[in-house]
Design a protein around this motif. Structure first.
Motif, PDB file in Angstrom:
ATOM      1  N   ALA A 188       0.823  -1.213   0.000  1.00  0.00           N
ATOM      2  CA  ALA A 188       0.000   0.000   0.000  1.00  0.00           C
ATOM      3  C   ALA A 188       0.854   1.258   0.000  1.00  0.00           C
ATOM      4  CB  ALA A 188      -0.928  -0.010   1.212  1.00  0.00           C
ATOM      5  N   ALA A 189       1.983   1.207   0.714  1.00  0.00           N
ATOM      6  CA  ALA A 189       2.849   2.391   0.833  1.00  0.00           C
ATOM      7  C   ALA A 189       3.897   2.390  -0.270  1.00  0.00           C
ATOM      8  CB  ALA A 189       3.534   2.399   2.199  1.00  0.00           C
ATOM      9  N   SER A 190       3.819   3.362  -1.162  1.00  0.00           N
ATOM     10  CA  SER A 190       4.808   3.552  -2.233  1.00  0.00           C
ATOM     11  C   SER A 190       5.144   2.261  -2.964  1.00  0.00           C
ATOM     12  CB  SER A 190       6.089   4.158  -1.647  1.00  0.00           C
ATOM     13  OG  SER A 190       5.818   5.372  -1.003  1.00  0.00           O
ATOM     14  N   PRO A 191       4.188   1.675  -3.655  1.00  0.00           N
ATOM     15  CA  PRO A 191       4.453   0.427  -4.384  1.00  0.00           C
ATOM     16  C   PRO A 191       5.465   0.627  -5.508  1.00  0.00           C
ATOM     17  CG  PRO A 191       2.365   1.354  -5.069  1.00  0.00           C
ATOM     18  CD  PRO A 191       2.806   2.149  -3.874  1.00  0.00           C
ATOM     19  N   LEU A 192       6.100  -0.471  -5.896  1.00  0.00           N
ATOM     20  CA  LEU A 192       7.056  -0.437  -7.007  1.00  0.00           C
ATOM     21  C   LEU A 192       6.298  -0.211  -8.303  1.00  0.00           C
ATOM     22  CD1 LEU A 192       9.846  -0.975  -8.328  1.00  0.00           C
ATOM     23  CD2 LEU A 192       9.247  -3.403  -8.337  1.00  0.00           C
ATOM     24  N   VAL A 193       6.538   0.932  -8.928  1.00  0.00           N
ATOM     25  CA  VAL A 193       5.886   1.268 -10.189  1.00  0.00           C
ATOM     26  C   VAL A 193       6.723   2.332 -10.880  1.00  0.00           C
ATOM     27  CG1 VAL A 193       4.447   3.057  -9.121  1.00  0.00           C
ATOM     28  CG2 VAL A 193       3.721   2.007 -11.273  1.00  0.00           C
ATOM     29  N   ALA A 194       6.737   2.306 -12.193  1.00  0.00           N
ATOM     30  CA  ALA A 194       7.491   3.312 -12.934  1.00  0.00           C
ATOM     31  C   ALA A 194       6.751   4.638 -12.914  1.00  0.00           C
ATOM     32  CB  ALA A 194       7.697   2.853 -14.374  1.00  0.00           C
ATOM     33  N   ALA A 195       7.480   5.724 -12.683  1.00  0.00           N
ATOM     34  CA  ALA A 195       6.879   7.058 -12.739  1.00  0.00           C
ATOM     35  C   ALA A 195       6.403   7.319 -14.164  1.00  0.00           C
ATOM     36  CB  ALA A 195       7.902   8.108 -12.327  1.00  0.00           C
ATOM     37  N   ASP A 196       5.353   8.113 -14.291  1.00  0.00           N
ATOM     38  CA  ASP A 196       4.790   8.396 -15.614  1.00  0.00           C
ATOM     39  C   ASP A 196       5.821   9.013 -16.561  1.00  0.00           C
ATOM     40  OD1 ASP A 196       2.338   7.439 -14.831  1.00  0.00           O
ATOM     41  OD2 ASP A 196       1.541   9.421 -14.298  1.00  0.00           O
ATOM     42  N   ASP A 197       6.757   9.793 -15.992  1.00  0.00           N
ATOM     43  CA  ASP A 197       7.759  10.468 -16.821  1.00  0.00           C
ATOM     44  C   ASP A 197       9.128   9.791 -16.782  1.00  0.00           C
ATOM     45  OD1 ASP A 197       8.023  11.155 -14.165  1.00  0.00           O
ATOM     46  OD2 ASP A 197       8.502  13.261 -14.533  1.00  0.00           O
ATOM     47  N   ALA A 198       9.161   8.527 -16.333  1.00  0.00           N
ATOM     48  CA  ALA A 198      10.422   7.787 -16.292  1.00  0.00           C
ATOM     49  C   ALA A 198      10.715   7.146 -17.647  1.00  0.00           C
ATOM     50  CB  ALA A 198      10.379   6.709 -15.214  1.00  0.00           C
ATOM     51  N   VAL A 199      11.989   7.024 -17.963  1.00  0.00           N
ATOM     52  CA  VAL A 199      12.425   6.345 -19.181  1.00  0.00           C
ATOM     53  C   VAL A 199      12.709   4.889 -18.829  1.00  0.00           C
ATOM     54  CG1 VAL A 199      14.212   6.207 -20.944  1.00  0.00           C
ATOM     55  CG2 VAL A 199      13.400   8.445 -20.179  1.00  0.00           C
ATOM     56  N   LEU A 200      12.043   3.950 -19.523  1.00  0.00           N
ATOM     57  CA  LEU A 200      12.241   2.525 -19.264  1.00  0.00           C
ATOM     58  C   LEU A 200      13.528   2.037 -19.924  1.00  0.00           C
ATOM     59  CD1 LEU A 200      11.158  -0.230 -18.242  1.00  0.00           C
ATOM     60  CD2 LEU A 200      10.029  -0.474 -20.470  1.00  0.00           C
ATOM     61  N   VAL A 201      14.374   1.379 -19.138  1.00  0.00           N
ATOM     62  CA  VAL A 201      15.598   0.783 -19.663  1.00  0.00           C
ATOM     63  C   VAL A 201      15.591  -0.699 -19.280  1.00  0.00           C
ATOM     64  CG1 VAL A 201      18.113   0.751 -19.611  1.00  0.00           C
ATOM     65  CG2 VAL A 201      16.905   2.936 -19.479  1.00  0.00           C
ATOM     66  N   ASP A 202      15.403  -1.578 -20.260  1.00  0.00           N
ATOM     67  CA  ASP A 202      15.425  -3.019 -20.035  1.00  0.00           C
ATOM     68  C   ASP A 202      16.849  -3.500 -20.325  1.00  0.00           C
ATOM     69  OD1 ASP A 202      15.271  -5.821 -20.164  1.00  0.00           O
ATOM     70  OD2 ASP A 202      13.194  -5.748 -20.870  1.00  0.00           O
ATOM     71  N   SER A 203      17.531  -3.936 -19.286  1.00  0.00           N
ATOM     72  CA  SER A 203      18.948  -4.293 -19.417  1.00  0.00           C
ATOM     73  C   SER A 203      19.198  -5.760 -19.723  1.00  0.00           C
ATOM     74  CB  SER A 203      19.685  -3.924 -18.120  1.00  0.00           C
ATOM     75  OG  SER A 203      19.231  -4.725 -17.045  1.00  0.00           O
ATOM     76  N   THR A 204      18.133  -6.530 -19.985  1.00  0.00           N
ATOM     77  CA  THR A 204      18.285  -7.969 -20.211  1.00  0.00           C
ATOM     78  C   THR A 204      19.338  -8.276 -21.272  1.00  0.00           C
ATOM     79  OG1 THR A 204      15.961  -8.346 -19.618  1.00  0.00           O
ATOM     80  CG2 THR A 204      17.101 -10.112 -20.811  1.00  0.00           C
ATOM     81  N   ASP A 205      19.269  -7.573 -22.383  1.00  0.00           N
ATOM     82  CA  ASP A 205      20.182  -7.841 -23.494  1.00  0.00           C
ATOM     83  C   ASP A 205      21.176  -6.705 -23.725  1.00  0.00           C
ATOM     84  OD1 ASP A 205      18.963 -10.341 -24.167  1.00  0.00           O
ATOM     85  OD2 ASP A 205      17.306  -9.211 -25.068  1.00  0.00           O
ATOM     86  N   LEU A 206      21.362  -5.878 -22.715  1.00  0.00           N
ATOM     87  CA  LEU A 206      22.303  -4.765 -22.825  1.00  0.00           C
ATOM     88  C   LEU A 206      23.523  -5.012 -21.944  1.00  0.00           C
ATOM     89  CD1 LEU A 206      19.938  -1.642 -22.559  1.00  0.00           C
ATOM     90  CD2 LEU A 206      20.881  -2.666 -24.643  1.00  0.00           C
ATOM     91  N   SER A 207      24.673  -4.539 -22.391  1.00  0.00           N
ATOM     92  CA  SER A 207      25.859  -4.615 -21.545  1.00  0.00           C
ATOM     93  C   SER A 207      25.757  -3.525 -20.492  1.00  0.00           C
ATOM     94  CB  SER A 207      27.126  -4.400 -22.384  1.00  0.00           C
ATOM     95  OG  SER A 207      27.192  -3.050 -22.831  1.00  0.00           O
ATOM     96  N   GLN A 208      26.532  -3.662 -19.453  1.00  0.00           N
ATOM     97  CA  GLN A 208      26.548  -2.651 -18.396  1.00  0.00           C
ATOM     98  C   GLN A 208      26.936  -1.287 -18.955  1.00  0.00           C
ATOM     99  OE1 GLN A 208      29.467  -2.698 -14.861  1.00  0.00           O
ATOM    100  NE2 GLN A 208      27.669  -3.768 -14.110  1.00  0.00           N
ATOM    101  N   ASP A 209      27.910  -1.268 -19.853  1.00  0.00           N
ATOM    102  CA  ASP A 209      28.350  -0.007 -20.451  1.00  0.00           C
ATOM    103  C   ASP A 209      27.227   0.646 -21.256  1.00  0.00           C
ATOM    104  OD1 ASP A 209      30.845  -0.264 -19.351  1.00  0.00           O
ATOM    105  OD2 ASP A 209      31.808  -1.014 -21.184  1.00  0.00           O
ATOM    106  N   GLU A 210      26.431  -0.163 -21.935  1.00  0.00           N
ATOM    107  CA  GLU A 210      25.323   0.378 -22.728  1.00  0.00           C
ATOM    108  C   GLU A 210      24.261   0.996 -21.833  1.00  0.00           C
ATOM    109  OE1 GLU A 210      25.173  -2.398 -26.732  1.00  0.00           O
ATOM    110  OE2 GLU A 210      24.493  -3.274 -24.839  1.00  0.00           O
ATOM    111  N   VAL A 211      23.987   0.348 -20.709  1.00  0.00           N
ATOM    112  CA  VAL A 211      22.998   0.870 -19.764  1.00  0.00           C
ATOM    113  C   VAL A 211      23.473   2.206 -19.201  1.00  0.00           C
ATOM    114  CG1 VAL A 211      21.882   0.502 -17.542  1.00  0.00           C
ATOM    115  CG2 VAL A 211      22.105  -1.407 -19.141  1.00  0.00           C
ATOM    116  N   VAL A 212      24.728   2.246 -18.787  1.00  0.00           N
ATOM    117  CA  VAL A 212      25.292   3.470 -18.219  1.00  0.00           C
ATOM    118  C   VAL A 212      25.267   4.608 -19.241  1.00  0.00           C
ATOM    119  CG1 VAL A 212      27.405   4.551 -17.328  1.00  0.00           C
ATOM    120  CG2 VAL A 212      26.731   2.263 -16.543  1.00  0.00           C
ATOM    121  N   ALA A 213      25.624   4.300 -20.480  1.00  0.00           N
ATOM    122  CA  ALA A 213      25.642   5.317 -21.531  1.00  0.00           C
ATOM    123  C   ALA A 213      24.250   5.897 -21.759  1.00  0.00           C
ATOM    124  CB  ALA A 213      26.188   4.720 -22.822  1.00  0.00           C
TER     125      ALA A 213
END
Length: 224
Positions: A188-213
């Motif tokens: 109930a208190a501050s559930p895990l959810v993406a903010a409406d203005d957040a940019v989604l980054v799915d790192s499943t197939d990305l390298s760490q360097d790509e995510v950071v960049a």
């Protein structure tokens, strides 16, 4: 400036946050460590994780501090009432307990106040589960970092093996991650959810360097 990085357990938020902060010349504020500190103290003192009132009292009176070396983006030590708990708060036991603790409104209220005071004093990369939605809802750059359940479990197993702390059984870790996601998303208190203005980054197939960049690129764009 605040760069808010939210996302589920095992998405790589902590590591990525440190690298982003280093690249941008910012500091890191590990809010998750603060909730882990409350969980650690509650377990150490024999306080039930179902006792919201007692957990809230711990959060109001507990002194949590971070020890930084000169030029370091991340704290080299986490202290609870002067006691070094850097390793103690990173165990499988704390992994399982922290969601219950962080779901208590009184705990969140106390820690969010502390986090805002720290964050507004400079340029910070802040990671957690409600940074862009609650703690710093006005953050200039917001990212929701995620990855598949299986990939997050694989990373957590490797991390636990490297530290020598926590389970290295894939199925056990995967089950813990899925269960924690469900608890964090349903609370109930501050559930895990993406903010409406957040940019989604799915790192499943990305390298760490790509995510950071990607995240650094977003932050620099918002600085203009």
């Amino acid at each position: 400036m605040i760069v808010a990085i939210d996302g589920p357990s095992g998405a790589g938020k902590s590591t990525v946050s440190k690298l982003v902060a280093k690249e941008l010349g910012f500091s890191c504020l590990d809010t998750g460590a603060m909730y882990r500190c409350i969980a650690w103290k509650a377990l150490r003192e024999g306080v039930s994780l179902e006792d919201a009132e007692a957990l809230g009292a711990i959060a109001r009176t507990c002194r949590i501090s971070f020890v930084h070396g000169e030029g370091e983006v991340d704290a080299r030590a986490v202290l609870v009432d002067g006691c070094d708990v850097t390793d103690a708060i990173r165990t499988a036991e704390i992994d399982r307990a922290v969601s219950k603790v962080s779901a208590v409104p009184a705990v969140r209220t106390s820690l969010v106040e502390q986090q805002r005071v720290i964050g507004r004093a400079g340029n910070y990369v802040v990671e957690g589960r409600d940074i862009g939605t609650v703690v710093f809802a006005d953050a200039e750059a917001k990212v929701f970092l995620t990855a598949s359940d299986e990939e997050r479990a694989r990373r957590r197993v490797a991390q636990n093996a490297a530290r020598g702390i926590g389970s290295t059984d894939f199925d056990t870790v995967l089950a813990d991650i899925v269960a924690r996601d469900e608890r964090d998303s349903a609370r109930a208190a501050s559930p895990l959810v993406a903010a409406d203005d957040a940019v989604l980054v799915d790192s499943t197939d990305l390298s760490q360097d790509e995510v950071v960049a990607r995240i650094c690129g977003l932050a620099r764009e918002r600085m203009r």
